[in-house]
Design a protein around this motif. Structure first.
Motif, PDB file in Angstrom:
ATOM      1  N   ASP A 182       0.834  -1.188   0.000  1.00  0.00           N
ATOM      2  CA  ASP A 182       0.000   0.000   0.000  1.00  0.00           C
ATOM      3  C   ASP A 182       0.877   1.248   0.000  1.00  0.00           C
ATOM      4  O   ASP A 182       2.008   1.239   0.484  1.00  0.00           O
ATOM      5  CB  ASP A 182      -0.917   0.011   1.230  1.00  0.00           C
ATOM      6  CG  ASP A 182      -2.018  -1.037   1.129  1.00  0.00           C
ATOM      7  OD1 ASP A 182      -2.265  -1.515   0.014  1.00  0.00           O
ATOM      8  OD2 ASP A 182      -2.608  -1.376   2.164  1.00  0.00           O
ATOM      9  N   TYR A 183       0.331   2.324  -0.549  1.00  0.00           N
ATOM     10  CA  TYR A 183       1.044   3.592  -0.636  1.00  0.00           C
ATOM     11  C   TYR A 183       0.153   4.702  -0.087  1.00  0.00           C
ATOM     12  O   TYR A 183      -1.068   4.566   0.006  1.00  0.00           O
ATOM     13  CB  TYR A 183       1.413   3.924  -2.083  1.00  0.00           C
ATOM     14  CG  TYR A 183       2.205   2.858  -2.793  1.00  0.00           C
ATOM     15  CD1 TYR A 183       3.598   2.865  -2.750  1.00  0.00           C
ATOM     16  CD2 TYR A 183       1.565   1.858  -3.521  1.00  0.00           C
ATOM     17  CE1 TYR A 183       4.333   1.882  -3.414  1.00  0.00           C
ATOM     18  CE2 TYR A 183       2.293   0.879  -4.193  1.00  0.00           C
ATOM     19  CZ  TYR A 183       3.672   0.902  -4.136  1.00  0.00           C
ATOM     20  OH  TYR A 183       4.389  -0.066  -4.786  1.00  0.00           O
ATOM     21  N   GLY A 184       0.779   5.835   0.217  1.00  0.00           N
ATOM     22  CA  GLY A 184       0.009   7.017   0.567  1.00  0.00           C
ATOM     23  C   GLY A 184      -0.634   7.613  -0.675  1.00  0.00           C
ATOM     24  O   GLY A 184      -0.301   7.258  -1.810  1.00  0.00           O
ATOM     25  N   THR A 185      -1.544   8.540  -0.469  1.00  0.00           N
ATOM     26  CA  THR A 185      -2.284   9.122  -1.592  1.00  0.00           C
ATOM     27  C   THR A 185      -1.714  10.464  -2.054  1.00  0.00           C
ATOM     28  O   THR A 185      -2.194  11.017  -3.044  1.00  0.00           O
ATOM     29  CB  THR A 185      -3.760   9.324  -1.203  1.00  0.00           C
ATOM     30  OG1 THR A 185      -3.842  10.263  -0.117  1.00  0.00           O
ATOM     31  CG2 THR A 185      -4.388   8.004  -0.770  1.00  0.00           C
ATOM     32  N   GLY A 186      -0.711  10.978  -1.364  1.00  0.00           N
ATOM     33  CA  GLY A 186      -0.217  12.320  -1.660  1.00  0.00           C
ATOM     34  C   GLY A 186       0.281  12.497  -3.080  1.00  0.00           C
ATOM     35  O   GLY A 186      -0.106  13.441  -3.782  1.00  0.00           O
ATOM     36  N   ARG A 187       1.133  11.582  -3.555  1.00  0.00           N
ATOM     37  CA  ARG A 187       1.686  11.727  -4.903  1.00  0.00           C
ATOM     38  C   ARG A 187       0.627  11.471  -5.965  1.00  0.00           C
ATOM     39  O   ARG A 187       0.644  12.096  -7.031  1.00  0.00           O
ATOM     40  CB  ARG A 187       2.869  10.781  -5.084  1.00  0.00           C
ATOM     41  CG  ARG A 187       4.058  11.100  -4.181  1.00  0.00           C
ATOM     42  CD  ARG A 187       5.291  10.340  -4.575  1.00  0.00           C
ATOM     43  NE  ARG A 187       5.807  10.792  -5.868  1.00  0.00           N
ATOM     44  CZ  ARG A 187       6.841  10.227  -6.486  1.00  0.00           C
ATOM     45  NH1 ARG A 187       7.450   9.185  -5.943  1.00  0.00           N
ATOM     46  NH2 ARG A 187       7.265  10.691  -7.653  1.00  0.00           N
ATOM     47  N   LEU A 188      -0.292  10.557  -5.708  1.00  0.00           N
ATOM     48  CA  LEU A 188      -1.391  10.321  -6.644  1.00  0.00           C
ATOM     49  C   LEU A 188      -2.203  11.595  -6.839  1.00  0.00           C
ATOM     50  O   LEU A 188      -2.522  11.982  -7.965  1.00  0.00           O
ATOM     51  CB  LEU A 188      -2.283   9.186  -6.137  1.00  0.00           C
ATOM     52  CG  LEU A 188      -3.533   8.851  -6.965  1.00  0.00           C
ATOM     53  CD1 LEU A 188      -3.821   7.343  -6.902  1.00  0.00           C
ATOM     54  CD2 LEU A 188      -4.765   9.607  -6.458  1.00  0.00           C
ATOM     55  N   GLU A 189      -2.533  12.273  -5.737  1.00  0.00           N
ATOM     56  CA  GLU A 189      -3.330  13.493  -5.819  1.00  0.00           C
ATOM     57  C   GLU A 189      -2.558  14.607  -6.514  1.00  0.00           C
ATOM     58  O   GLU A 189      -3.108  15.314  -7.373  1.00  0.00           O
ATOM     59  CB  GLU A 189      -3.747  13.932  -4.418  1.00  0.00           C
ATOM     60  CG  GLU A 189      -4.687  12.954  -3.717  1.00  0.00           C
ATOM     61  CD  GLU A 189      -5.025  13.413  -2.311  1.00  0.00           C
ATOM     62  OE1 GLU A 189      -5.383  14.595  -2.144  1.00  0.00           O
ATOM     63  OE2 GLU A 189      -4.920  12.604  -1.373  1.00  0.00           O
ATOM     64  N   ALA A 190      -1.279  14.770  -6.162  1.00  0.00           N
ATOM     65  CA  ALA A 190      -0.484  15.855  -6.738  1.00  0.00           C
ATOM     66  C   ALA A 190      -0.302  15.669  -8.243  1.00  0.00           C
ATOM     67  O   ALA A 190      -0.473  16.615  -9.026  1.00  0.00           O
ATOM     68  CB  ALA A 190       0.870  15.927  -6.043  1.00  0.00           C
ATOM     69  N   LEU A 243      -4.608   0.514  -8.153  1.00  0.00           N
ATOM     70  CA  LEU A 243      -5.335   1.785  -8.192  1.00  0.00           C
ATOM     71  C   LEU A 243      -4.514   2.845  -8.917  1.00  0.00           C
ATOM     72  O   LEU A 243      -5.072   3.657  -9.674  1.00  0.00           O
ATOM     73  CB  LEU A 243      -5.667   2.248  -6.777  1.00  0.00           C
ATOM     74  CG  LEU A 243      -6.614   3.459  -6.710  1.00  0.00           C
ATOM     75  CD1 LEU A 243      -8.024   3.023  -7.079  1.00  0.00           C
ATOM     76  CD2 LEU A 243      -6.606   4.093  -5.331  1.00  0.00           C
ATOM     77  N   LEU A 244      -3.213   2.854  -8.719  1.00  0.00           N
ATOM     78  CA  LEU A 244      -2.357   3.815  -9.412  1.00  0.00           C
ATOM     79  C   LEU A 244      -2.436   3.614 -10.920  1.00  0.00           C
ATOM     80  O   LEU A 244      -2.472   4.587 -11.693  1.00  0.00           O
ATOM     81  CB  LEU A 244      -0.916   3.673  -8.938  1.00  0.00           C
ATOM     82  CG  LEU A 244      -0.619   4.101  -7.492  1.00  0.00           C
ATOM     83  CD1 LEU A 244       0.820   3.793  -7.133  1.00  0.00           C
ATOM     84  CD2 LEU A 244      -0.914   5.584  -7.291  1.00  0.00           C
ATOM     85  N   ARG A 245      -2.479   2.365 -11.365  1.00  0.00           N
ATOM     86  CA  ARG A 245      -2.559   2.089 -12.802  1.00  0.00           C
ATOM     87  C   ARG A 245      -3.926   2.503 -13.358  1.00  0.00           C
ATOM     88  O   ARG A 245      -4.022   3.050 -14.465  1.00  0.00           O
ATOM     89  CB  ARG A 245      -2.293   0.608 -13.068  1.00  0.00           C
ATOM     90  CG  ARG A 245      -0.828   0.217 -12.848  1.00  0.00           C
ATOM     91  CD  ARG A 245      -0.591  -1.263 -13.133  1.00  0.00           C
ATOM     92  NE  ARG A 245       0.830  -1.593 -13.095  1.00  0.00           N
ATOM     93  CZ  ARG A 245       1.485  -1.961 -11.999  1.00  0.00           C
ATOM     94  NH1 ARG A 245       0.834  -2.050 -10.838  1.00  0.00           N
ATOM     95  NH2 ARG A 245       2.776  -2.227 -12.044  1.00  0.00           N
ATOM     96  N   LEU A 246      -4.979   2.231 -12.607  1.00  0.00           N
ATOM     97  CA  LEU A 246      -6.314   2.665 -13.033  1.00  0.00           C
ATOM     98  C   LEU A 246      -6.373   4.188 -13.118  1.00  0.00           C
ATOM     99  O   LEU A 246      -6.986   4.753 -14.039  1.00  0.00           O
ATOM    100  CB  LEU A 246      -7.367   2.150 -12.059  1.00  0.00           C
ATOM    101  CG  LEU A 246      -7.650   0.652 -12.078  1.00  0.00           C
ATOM    102  CD1 LEU A 246      -8.606   0.275 -10.950  1.00  0.00           C
ATOM    103  CD2 LEU A 246      -8.228   0.228 -13.422  1.00  0.00           C
TER     104      LEU A 246
END
Length: 217
Positions: free
Chosen positions: A12-20, A89-92
């Motif tokens: 699992d990863y944090g969501t910060g980089r996904l959002e940014a 989720l990152l790939r989606l």
């Protein structure tokens, strides 16, 4: 005796980089839309008429701007309810951003071929398919996040169900408009705008993290 593990557990990863990263792509896509607004050099002879003749570009810009804004609102509502993310989720999310960043292209095609017979139908249909893909991928992103239990523990089931219901109708709306566009292309374009406005109109959510907005995109 414990059985040997079949492999490493998904990380699992944090969501910060996904959002940014996502916000950056949304910002670039929505900015690129305005670059297609221009007037021909001949418009200088009658500038007012030149502005009025470019109404297809204005219409395409407004619909696409509203669509990107609606997808961003939905994406924001999803990430606000995520406690973590994972590689799937990152790939989606990347697939969603692929379609969002593509949107300026069918927007330009739509603006160029409105009121041009069969070309208009093709342009409106292709445009609608791209909009439908954004809706499908956004909804799929959220449904996967729920199934993978990536949502925050303090998000109630009622709130999660409400967001699911909020994201789903746009898919049906785009499907209807795509079919309508084969017969009434201009009406379908306005229909695409209405679908995006449905998502943009704020509604109050029963749960929200501390310090965040109660509305959902």
């Amino acid at each position: 005796m414990t059985e040997p593990s079949s492999g490493p557990a998904p990380r699992d990863y944090g969501t910060g980089r996904l959002e940014a990263f996502s916000d950056g792509v949304f910002a670039i896509a929505i900015t690129l839309l305005v670059l297609d607004l221009s007037l021909p050099l001949s418009a200088g002879r009658n500038l007012l008429e030149g502005f009025l003749d470019e109404w297809p570009s204005y219409l395409a810009y407004i619909v696409s701007f509203s669509t990107v804004a609606a997808v961003w609102f939905g994406h924001h509502a999803i990430t606000e309810r995520l406690a973590r993310t994972n590689s799937t989720l990152l790939r989606l999310n990347m697939l969603l951003l692929l379609i969002v960043s593509l949107l300026p292209f069918p927007t330009r095609v739509l603006a160029e071929f409105i009121k041009q017979g069969n070309a208009e139908r093709v342009a409106v249909t292709v445009y609608g398919v791209v909009l439908l893909l954004t809706s499908v991928l956004l909804s799929g992103l959220w449904r996967y996040a729920r199934s993978a239990h990536l949502t925050a523990d303090d998000a109630g089931d009622e709130d999660l169900d409400l967001l699911t219901e909020r994201l789903t109708p746009s898919m049906a709306g785009y499907l209807v408009m795509i079919v309508l566009g084969l017969f009434l292309p201009i009406v379908a374009v306005f229909g695409y705008l209405l679908v995006s406005l449905f998502v943009l109109i704020p509604i109050r959510m029963p749960w929200r993290p501390s310090g965040t907005s109660p509305s959902v995109g």
